[in-house]
Design an enzyme around this catalytic site. Structure first.
Site, short mmCIF file in Angstrom:
data_model
loop_
_atom_site.label_atom_id
_atom_site.label_comp_id
_atom_site.label_asym_id
_atom_site.label_seq_id
_atom_site.Cartn_x
_atom_site.Cartn_y
_atom_site.Cartn_z
CE LYS A 109 -3.58 9.99 34.44
NZ LYS A 109 -2.43 10.30 33.55
CD GLU A 158 0.84 12.12 33.87
OE1 GLU A 158 -0.13 11.42 33.53
OE2 GLU A 158 1.98 11.98 33.40
CG ASP A 196 4.74 3.45 34.20
OD1 ASP A 196 4.93 4.66 34.41
OD2 ASP A 196 3.81 3.01 33.53
#
Lengths: 761, 761
Positions: free
Chosen positions: A595, A483, A355
């Site tokens: 996702k 994911e 991230d």
């Protein structure tokens, strides 16, 4: 979704106590200063539901892994940032009745996060069970001038009570992490001292043996004040300050705390250093410190603010996100990083994920000095040896950065993530490119960058298989950014980023060979790099396999993606959403549902490599199957949607993260804030709506404005220039606030931006 | 690999104490009677390393799941068979010195499992720290005549000691499972009583509330015997029996225990029932019970024995496997099943896996009355409703049997296994076919079988996807029997077994329609089956997708298998083996290496469907990549190797399981024996070397003999015939010991086998 706070452009205001949602409120009211932070807990005792949480950056503990079924290669520990000693506590008594907002009658209550000036403010009007009526006003801040200082002002006025008011400031080292795997105590006592002037508590983490010292000095201003008593125990110190009060009277209590850690000081100087610092703070006095704090935040906002006109909700959202990012990370310390929940909760252990590189780095590049983004890169450089060990453990060459880490070692233990979500290595390489591309600071490459790039490239080169049937290099058994697929072959994004890393590394090698010849020879020797390596990398680049479907004109997320039933999220009965709460894992994996951005993640990272048509085709194909069940998903889609002219879609995606926590959109903010995804809403505005890009060292904009807004503006730092971009429905104004004349591109057209001048379109 | 026991055709003999390998010895010396069993623990106190383990079939506890990262759909509990109260303990004292083989000087020691007669025997010659020299002989058995009875004879002779010998028989309910997830105590006390005649202890499992009662009666034969004392406490009862002894003298102590459970008796009668049964046993006396036991085992061996001439090691191995299978499961109780470790350890929780259907069922079909195999099927029939709930939980129709279960509910929590290793459903359907094919008992189909088949078929029909691009039905996201692949698409075995299940179900439907019309109408209505369902199943059968490679002439284990680097195990550096101890999970998954038969598993199940050439091609392709790191792997390969004429390979594969535990081949026997794979060595001989098949109700043999053996023989039950097959290097003799004339096929040639006569070839 639940909104417990009132709208305001500069504040987050809770107008009444929410005993059932106090943890949510505590998360929302978190403050910090990049070095430490805490949840919006009360200073005084609260017997209702609360999650007391104070966190000190870099102070972690390797908690023993908990796992159902062990897999070879799993880490033995999950290093997590600890819930640190509670240093802000102040018990308050009216005679012998202790103030407790859970049991006292609360007539009025307000808790307010002041983002403009960086402090938490509370006021309340209460009556005790025995009928004592008092009011309180409490101000707390974590200094951003001196990051070891916390200051609290606690004012009590009496409505009808005559008697003794007691403030019992304490520091308590007996704290636990709620998320401890085996309910262990992570701290041990080292030192405690207390007298009527000062008190000090030093605690040590088990195993890692970090020392944290906190010193407090307290002042009470009122009638007949005195310090009645002192408690000086192992793991606990306090003082008892009393004053007398009459109806209409007021007492003002001040608590100053200095926190020092063995990360910066010798252990034997730690307590003294804390005492010295707290004494200095107390000397300066609350009013002075508070003024400093307010001014410092104003300066910060002057660079970092984003204004949105005509939409208070949006304005509050973006400021909240920027505010919390700066509470979490300020970039002075290259050993710190940005945990997904910052200093606002325990989940994800305060560790570093990709991230940081993918979402937070561009934010800091745009809003802060370039040294801060550079420190984020150096953080990974310092972990290079550990990343090499990690690769070796998995039977590979080069360096594989961990999925989740504190000190460079892998902490995560799901094989499909830990061992297979290797695209993170691409994100870490990309961040180097991103930094150099944005700042022009090529000095980073010979100094640090090339080593990291070369070792990551080596990893990729060992991780591919040459498949003679295809005549191509393939990458088996990975998990992409999406994911909701595990252990797939030839994830397009992973293959793409692997080949890109090799390309970029080779281009940096060429740059070094030409411009830093001596250093390049040195580096090649240090790294043991041979021409064979470079040739092998070239061969992989040339023969990398990319799954595509020519007919659909899309890149395929992975081998076999088209075997799935391709269904649009819009055609799915809503009762199934969110999938991660309603479907078993295998069902999610079999489905086409995505996702977060996967093929589109490459188009975000390597934006300049793809045509608008490619972006459009792939967006049209993938976005309708995307459930955006990661808070990191919408911003990437927002940026690409903006680029391909889907303005409404871009705005819709923006809205999904802009107020994620303020509106408790995912119903999990009580665990802490989604810090890393907060950068996403800034990216959506700056890279999305304003279309900012840096290409070949040149700054480009292609702005539009969402219909719901009247106007918006932001500032960015770019290579010594401070530029303000203001957009409304009529015009775009780009103003240079600092720096000299230079050329920028608006909607592809070159314009000269004069020093202290502007361009209006 | 470690061999601590001596070779013997009928015994397993440990000639000296192995303090460092006592757990291994305890596993090897386990005995049981299908209802309960225990490890080869000593009766007397042993202060060295030991794993005290007694297990009572069907008495389980739902232990709270331990997991690293929760996935939707995981079970909350893992139901495990509990370590039950220790009922066999007898403390022994010479005056005030307590016998303990860990601290006393051991001159001689022998522990011996007598397989022929079903008992455990020990003898030892020891001197106490203070110099008392005594000898002991201990015999223990779990009665197979009356499965609630345990009898122990403990004889002590004195070499030079004069004084008091004390036997303190006890029963202790304070036991823990070593593998408890959260170290909880699973038992609570219900009842205890003790006097000089008898003692009773009743314990109750938490949550499941099973009661287990044990009663003991003890006798001491010697000089001046008396019962000195009794302890009657919660969770613990004992008696103290004393006698005087002189040098050369002897005392004989007998302990009788009866164990009753609330699975068979009312809770309020449980203790009385145990007392009644133990009284009866004591009345019969040890000598009588022991004779009964020996005769019963001789009768059992008369049917179940396999003889191997000229190879004591092989002879011991096969008898050991048969012995332990019967210790674990005898088939009278359709609520019991066969745990992978039987009553010999805690690992895998004593739960049921597809091992039962795939490996154990054929063994019991061949060696025991058909009612026993039928009970194994009925076990699953009784779990049908739970299997339907399980499918529904995963969003599917019909029934998905659990991977691991005790009471029909899923216990396992690895998504790649729990949710994806769905081929188990095929094995459970196949067991019905196997039973009916072997026994000819078609009555099972209308009574139970069709319901199970129809619900499994329904599951498969909901689990396939129709893929319009391929014009085929595909199955995404599965794990095949080769667990070294996870979440693959179109695992050939799974697709093959799914389509086969549909075919078999339709053929059973046709059979019922023709032969049990009324019942069929009833069943269709009960199950809500429509013609549409049958049509859909036919469509799936016709259009099922099977990955193949025409060029190689092999079925592909899964989509994309040929993308892997195809390497032979023989070409792999040995330091990498076993892979599961040396490679991280992702590396195993990416590799071509196969844990256990996968494509070949179908060829074993559906043997009659494939040509020899197909078997040979696929064996030649897959076996060299197979690491056989499951104990269930070699037998399947042995059988197919035998069939395609690879006699040496067949023997090599046989050797890998034949003495798996006796030689501690996988270095994990200390945790318990590999019960389910023990059936594999029997299968290798009978289905492999002797080539036994049942086709269209007819019995076939195609025998050969491994070079290392002089001869071998076995008996099988087949549709009312008891047949003995004897093979040596000159001839094959097939003798009918029970039953009337019938035709059999040897090497494809039909022969008439006369009643009580034989055929020699």
């Amino acid at each position: 979704m639940k909104q417990i706070c009132r709208m305001d452009e500069w504040k987050v205001i809770e107008d009444k106590l929410h005993p059932g949602d106090n943890r949510l409120a505590e998360s929302l009211m978190s403050i910090g200063n990049g070095q430490m932070g805490m949840r919006g807990n009360f200073e005084e005792t609260y017997s209702g539901d609360t999650h007391q949480g104070t966190y000190v950056g870099g102070i972690y503990y390797p908690d023993k892994t908990r796992v159902g079924w062990w897999k070879n290669g799993y880490p033995e520990y999950f290093a997590k940032v600890l819930n640190a000693p509670n240093v802000t506590g102040v018990r308050v008594f009216a005679d012998d009745e202790e103030l407790d907002l859970h049991t006292w009658k609360v007539h009025e209550f307000k808790r307010e996060l002041n983002m403009k000036h960086g402090y938490l403010y509370r006021e309340f009007d209460v009556t005790s069970p025995e009928g004592k009526h008092i009011k309180g006003k409490v101000t707390r801040f974590f200094s951003i001038i001196d990051a070891s200082i916390i200051a609290i002002k606690y004012e009590v006025t009496s409505e009808d009570f005559e008697g003794k008011i007691t403030f019992q400031p304490y520091m308590d080292g007996d704290v636990r992490n709620e998320d401890a795997n085996y309910d262990e105590d992570f701290w041990m006592p080292v030192h405690h001292e207390a007298d009527k002037e000062q008190a000090v508590l030093t605690m040590r983490t088990r195993k890692t043996e970090f020392d944290v010292s906190a010193a407090m000095t307290n002042q009470l201003v009122g009638q007949e004040t005195k310090v009645e008593d002192v408690v000086n125990k192992e793991e606990y110190v306090d003082q008892k300050h009393t004053a007398s009060i009459k109806p209409g009277g007021k007492v003002s209590f001040y608590k100053y705390v200095a926190v020092t850690t063995s990360r910066y000081f010798n252990k034997n100087e730690l307590a003294d250093e804390a005492k010295k610092q707290v004494a200095k703070a107390a000397d300066s006095g609350f009013t002075f410190l508070f003024k400093q704090q307010m001014e410092a935040w104003e300066r910060r906002w002057n660079h970092a603010d984003v204004t949105i006109g005509g939409d208070t909700s949006a304005q509050q959202g973006i400021r909240y996100n920027i505010f919390q990012l700066y509470n979490t990370y300020t970039g002075e310390d290259a050993l710190l990083n940005i945990g997904p929940k910052g200093f606002t909760g325990e989940k994800y252990g305060g560790s570093t994920y990709w991230d940081t590189e993918a979402y937070c780095l561009p934010f800091y590049l745009g809003t802060a000095d370039s040294s801060i983004a550079r420190n984020l890169l150096i953080y990974r450089y310092r972990h290079l040896e550990k990343a090499k060990e990690n690769a070796a453990k998995l039977g590979m060459e080069g360096a594989l950065y961990p999925m989740v880490t504190m000190n460079g070692e892998e902490s995560h233990n799901e094989w499909e993530i830990t061992f297979e979500e290797i695209h993170r290595n691409g994100a870490i390489a990309h961040a180097i490119w991103n930094y150099v591309n944005y700042t022009g600071d090529t000095s980073y490459l010979p100094e640090y960058g090339f080593e990291v790039l070369a070792e990551i490239s080596r990893y990729w080169a060992s991780r591919v298989n040459y498949n003679p049937r295809k005549g191509k290099y393939i990458i088996l058994g990975v998990t992409g950014p999406n994911e909701y697929e595990n252990n797939v072959n030839n994830n397009w994004h992973t293959n793409r980023m692997a080949a890109w890393t090799l390309e970029y590394t080779l281009s940096v090698a060429l740059y070094l060979e030409r411009n830093h010849q001596k250093r390049f020879v040195e580096l090649k020797s240090k790294l043991g790099l041979k021409e064979d390596d470079f040739d092998h990398w070239k061969d992989i680049i040339e023969h990398m396999y990319y799954p595509v479907d020519e007919q659909l004109g899309v890149y395929l997320q992975q081998d076999g993606f088209l075997d799935k039933d391709l269904i649009r999220v819009a055609d799915l009965d809503e009762k199934h959403l969110p999938l991660n709460q309603n479907w078993s894992w295998d069902r999610i994996l079999r489905s086409c549902f995505i996702k977060q951005a996967d093929v589109l993640q490459s188009m975000y990272f390597l934006n300049h490599r793809f045509t608008l048509e490619e972006k459009k085709n792939n967006f049209d194909f993938y976005e309708p199957m995307t459930v955006h069940e990661s808070s990191l998903s919408p911003c990437v889609h927002s940026i690409i949607a903006a680029e391909i002219g889907y303005e409404e879609k871009a705005y819709e995606m923006y809205l999904r993260t802009a107020r994620l926590d303020l509106d408790n959109y995912n119903n999990d903010t009580e665990d802490g804030l989604h810090i890393t995804s907060m950068a996403g809403s800034w990216l959506s505005i700056v890279h999305g709506f304003a279309g900012m890009r840096v290409e070949k060292g040149e700054l480009h904009f292609k702005p539009f404005i969402p219909k719901a807004w009247g106007d918006y503006s932001f500032k960015i730092n770019f290579r010594g220039h401070l530029i303000k971009v203001s957009v409304n429905h009529q015009q775009v104004v780009i103003t240079q606030e600092e720096g000299s004349d230079f050329a920028i591109f608006i909607n592809g057209e070159e314009k000269q931006l004069p020093a202290e001048g502007n361009i209006t379109i």
